[in-house]
Design a protein around this motif. Structure first.
Motif, PDB file in Angstrom:
ATOM      1  N   PRO A 162       1.377  14.114  -2.442  1.00 55.47           N
ATOM      2  CA  PRO A 162       1.561  15.547  -2.700  1.00 55.47           C
ATOM      3  C   PRO A 162       0.586  16.143  -3.713  1.00 55.47           C
ATOM      4  O   PRO A 162       0.492  17.359  -3.846  1.00 55.47           O
ATOM      5  CB  PRO A 162       2.993  15.650  -3.233  1.00 55.47           C
ATOM      6  CG  PRO A 162       3.535  14.287  -3.340  1.00 55.47           C
ATOM      7  CD  PRO A 162       2.514  13.323  -2.879  1.00 55.47           C
ATOM      8  N   PHE A 163      -0.164  15.319  -4.437  1.00 53.46           N
ATOM      9  CA  PHE A 163      -0.980  15.824  -5.539  1.00 53.46           C
ATOM     10  C   PHE A 163      -2.433  16.084  -5.174  1.00 53.46           C
ATOM     11  O   PHE A 163      -3.151  16.680  -5.961  1.00 53.46           O
ATOM     12  CB  PHE A 163      -0.905  14.870  -6.732  1.00 53.46           C
ATOM     13  CG  PHE A 163       0.506  14.662  -7.210  1.00 53.46           C
ATOM     14  CD1 PHE A 163       1.206  15.698  -7.809  1.00 53.46           C
ATOM     15  CD2 PHE A 163       1.134  13.444  -7.026  1.00 53.46           C
ATOM     16  CE1 PHE A 163       2.505  15.511  -8.238  1.00 53.46           C
ATOM     17  CE2 PHE A 163       2.430  13.251  -7.453  1.00 53.46           C
ATOM     18  CZ  PHE A 163       3.131  14.285  -8.063  1.00 53.46           C
ATOM     19  N   GLY A 164      -2.891  15.639  -4.026  1.00 47.96           N
ATOM     20  CA  GLY A 164      -4.270  15.876  -3.616  1.00 47.96           C
ATOM     21  C   GLY A 164      -5.289  15.327  -4.601  1.00 47.96           C
ATOM     22  O   GLY A 164      -6.259  16.002  -4.929  1.00 47.96           O
ATOM     23  N   PRO A 178      -8.339  13.037  -6.250  1.00 45.91           N
ATOM     24  CA  PRO A 178      -9.623  12.547  -5.739  1.00 45.91           C
ATOM     25  C   PRO A 178      -9.511  11.076  -5.310  1.00 45.91           C
ATOM     26  O   PRO A 178      -8.656  10.344  -5.799  1.00 45.91           O
ATOM     27  CB  PRO A 178     -10.578  12.675  -6.927  1.00 45.91           C
ATOM     28  CG  PRO A 178      -9.891  13.539  -7.920  1.00 45.91           C
ATOM     29  CD  PRO A 178      -8.427  13.480  -7.632  1.00 45.91           C
ATOM     30  N   VAL A 179     -10.401  10.661  -4.436  1.00 48.99           N
ATOM     31  CA  VAL A 179     -10.366   9.307  -3.876  1.00 48.99           C
ATOM     32  C   VAL A 179     -10.428   8.247  -4.968  1.00 48.99           C
ATOM     33  O   VAL A 179      -9.735   7.233  -4.901  1.00 48.99           O
ATOM     34  CB  VAL A 179     -11.509   9.117  -2.849  1.00 48.99           C
ATOM     35  CG1 VAL A 179     -11.601   7.684  -2.381  1.00 48.99           C
ATOM     36  CG2 VAL A 179     -11.326  10.054  -1.676  1.00 48.99           C
ATOM     37  N   GLY A 180     -11.250   8.457  -5.992  1.00 43.32           N
ATOM     38  CA  GLY A 180     -11.378   7.478  -7.072  1.00 43.32           C
ATOM     39  C   GLY A 180     -10.062   7.239  -7.795  1.00 43.32           C
ATOM     40  O   GLY A 180      -9.706   6.099  -8.099  1.00 43.32           O
ATOM     41  N   GLU A 181      -9.327   8.311  -8.066  1.00 38.43           N
ATOM     42  CA  GLU A 181      -8.033   8.173  -8.744  1.00 38.43           C
ATOM     43  C   GLU A 181      -7.009   7.494  -7.844  1.00 38.43           C
ATOM     44  O   GLU A 181      -6.203   6.684  -8.314  1.00 38.43           O
ATOM     45  CB  GLU A 181      -7.528   9.542  -9.202  1.00 38.43           C
ATOM     46  CG  GLU A 181      -8.359  10.138 -10.318  1.00 38.43           C
ATOM     47  CD  GLU A 181      -7.878  11.512 -10.732  1.00 38.43           C
ATOM     48  OE1 GLU A 181      -6.701  11.864 -10.480  1.00 38.43           O
ATOM     49  OE2 GLU A 181      -8.691  12.251 -11.313  1.00 38.43           O
ATOM     50  N   ILE A 182      -7.033   7.815  -6.571  1.00 39.58           N
ATOM     51  CA  ILE A 182      -6.130   7.155  -5.628  1.00 39.58           C
ATOM     52  C   ILE A 182      -6.435   5.662  -5.584  1.00 39.58           C
ATOM     53  O   ILE A 182      -5.523   4.827  -5.602  1.00 39.58           O
ATOM     54  CB  ILE A 182      -6.234   7.789  -4.226  1.00 39.58           C
ATOM     55  CG1 ILE A 182      -5.693   9.225  -4.263  1.00 39.58           C
ATOM     56  CG2 ILE A 182      -5.494   6.958  -3.190  1.00 39.58           C
ATOM     57  CD1 ILE A 182      -5.927   9.998  -2.987  1.00 39.58           C
ATOM     58  N   ALA A 183      -7.725   5.310  -5.561  1.00 34.20           N
ATOM     59  CA  ALA A 183      -8.113   3.894  -5.525  1.00 34.20           C
ATOM     60  C   ALA A 183      -7.609   3.161  -6.758  1.00 34.20           C
ATOM     61  O   ALA A 183      -7.100   2.036  -6.656  1.00 34.20           O
ATOM     62  CB  ALA A 183      -9.626   3.759  -5.402  1.00 34.20           C
ATOM     63  N   PHE A 212       0.790  -1.234   0.000  1.00 39.52           N
ATOM     64  CA  PHE A 212       0.000   0.000   0.000  1.00 39.52           C
ATOM     65  C   PHE A 212       0.822   1.284   0.000  1.00 39.52           C
ATOM     66  O   PHE A 212       0.419   2.269  -0.612  1.00 39.52           O
ATOM     67  CB  PHE A 212      -0.928   0.042   1.227  1.00 39.52           C
ATOM     68  CG  PHE A 212      -1.852  -1.128   1.308  1.00 39.52           C
ATOM     69  CD1 PHE A 212      -2.958  -1.216   0.486  1.00 39.52           C
ATOM     70  CD2 PHE A 212      -1.617  -2.143   2.214  1.00 39.52           C
ATOM     71  CE1 PHE A 212      -3.823  -2.302   0.551  1.00 39.52           C
ATOM     72  CE2 PHE A 212      -2.469  -3.232   2.286  1.00 39.52           C
ATOM     73  CZ  PHE A 212      -3.571  -3.310   1.452  1.00 39.52           C
ATOM     74  N   LEU A 213       1.916   1.326   0.734  1.00 39.40           N
ATOM     75  CA  LEU A 213       2.626   2.589   0.938  1.00 39.40           C
ATOM     76  C   LEU A 213       3.196   3.235  -0.320  1.00 39.40           C
ATOM     77  O   LEU A 213       3.071   4.453  -0.472  1.00 39.40           O
ATOM     78  CB  LEU A 213       3.715   2.428   1.989  1.00 39.40           C
ATOM     79  CG  LEU A 213       3.221   2.377   3.427  1.00 39.40           C
ATOM     80  CD1 LEU A 213       4.382   2.302   4.398  1.00 39.40           C
ATOM     81  CD2 LEU A 213       2.340   3.566   3.764  1.00 39.40           C
ATOM     82  N   PRO A 214       3.828   2.510  -1.237  1.00 40.92           N
ATOM     83  CA  PRO A 214       4.397   3.200  -2.408  1.00 40.92           C
ATOM     84  C   PRO A 214       3.384   4.040  -3.189  1.00 40.92           C
ATOM     85  O   PRO A 214       3.649   5.218  -3.456  1.00 40.92           O
ATOM     86  CB  PRO A 214       4.991   2.057  -3.243  1.00 40.92           C
ATOM     87  CG  PRO A 214       5.360   1.028  -2.216  1.00 40.92           C
ATOM     88  CD  PRO A 214       4.247   1.100  -1.199  1.00 40.92           C
ATOM     89  N   PRO A 215       2.208   3.497  -3.544  1.00 37.43           N
ATOM     90  CA  PRO A 215       1.286   4.375  -4.286  1.00 37.43           C
ATOM     91  C   PRO A 215       0.709   5.499  -3.427  1.00 37.43           C
ATOM     92  O   PRO A 215       0.495   6.608  -3.926  1.00 37.43           O
ATOM     93  CB  PRO A 215       0.177   3.427  -4.764  1.00 37.43           C
ATOM     94  CG  PRO A 215       0.217   2.284  -3.812  1.00 37.43           C
ATOM     95  CD  PRO A 215       1.661   2.148  -3.413  1.00 37.43           C
ATOM     96  N   LEU A 216       0.481   5.229  -2.142  1.00 37.39           N
ATOM     97  CA  LEU A 216      -0.062   6.275  -1.278  1.00 37.39           C
ATOM     98  C   LEU A 216       0.929   7.419  -1.091  1.00 37.39           C
ATOM     99  O   LEU A 216       0.550   8.591  -1.088  1.00 37.39           O
ATOM    100  CB  LEU A 216      -0.480   5.695   0.070  1.00 37.39           C
ATOM    101  CG  LEU A 216      -1.679   4.738   0.032  1.00 37.39           C
ATOM    102  CD1 LEU A 216      -1.938   4.150   1.408  1.00 37.39           C
ATOM    103  CD2 LEU A 216      -2.915   5.441  -0.503  1.00 37.39           C
TER     104      LEU A 216
END
Length: 188
Positions: A132-134, A136-141, A123-127
């Motif tokens: 720094p880019f803020g 949206p939740v959908g893109e982070i998912a 989980f940590l590498p993509p998070l």
């Protein structure tokens, strides 16, 4: 040979070398176990979150957010280290998967703790990359799920098809299915 002297046979292999390494479960089975583990963790999060909220008198879900995250990190660590040092979590029992060290012995608690810390590579590498880019939740998912798929597929590059956090921690996931001979004797 005197009676008190143990017999040693120079050609007998050591016990650890006499037994072959158990096979690695398929990637599909390991990922199914991983997803099931995630569903079971909802219960752990619920109980731990309720306990934290009650003890800290938190009235709003976003209050004490970082303290709650740290508390959950510790609770997850206790959960996984304890079960892995016993050999299996509930999900691993269901999918007949066991965690052992590189020689096939049970995992010690320090090694299980190392495996827990290294398992955060899921989980940590993509998070950390998206922080720094803020976004949206959908893109982070999408990015996190993409990384999880890449990380899982990278196990194909390992000689024994182990996940890389297991290789780094000196652990292995092995197949722990019961022997099929018991089923044959019932049917035959």
């Amino acid at each position: 040979m005197p009676q008190g002297t143990p017999s040693t046979h120079p050609t007998a292999p050591p016990r650890t070398l006499a037994t072959p390494l158990a096979p690695t479960p398929s990637l599909g089975r390991r990922m199914a176990c991983w997803l099931y583990e995630g569903m079971l963790m909802f219960g752990v999060v619920f109980i731990a979150g309720y306990l934290f909220g009650t003890l800290s008198q938190t009235r709003h879900a976003l209050d004490n957010r970082h303290a709650l995250q740290a508390f959950l990190f510790v609770v997850f660590g206790i959960y996984f280290v304890w079960f892995w040092s016993k050999g299996q979590t509930l999900a691993m029992k269901t999918w007949h998967i066991r965690v052992v060290d590189h020689s096939g012995a049970p995992v010690s608690q320090p090694r299980a703790l190392l495996r827990y810390v290294l398992s955060w590579l899921w989980f940590l590498p993509p998070l950390l990359a998206v922080a720094p880019f803020g976004l949206p939740v959908g893109e982070i998912a999408v990015l996190v799920i993409g990384w999880i798929l890449v990380w899982a597929l990278l196990s194909r590059l390992h000689p024994q098809h182990q996940f890389w956090h297991d290789a780094l921690a000196g652990t292995r996931l092995i197949d722990s299915k019961p022997a099929a001979s018991g089923q044959e004797s019932r049917h035959g």
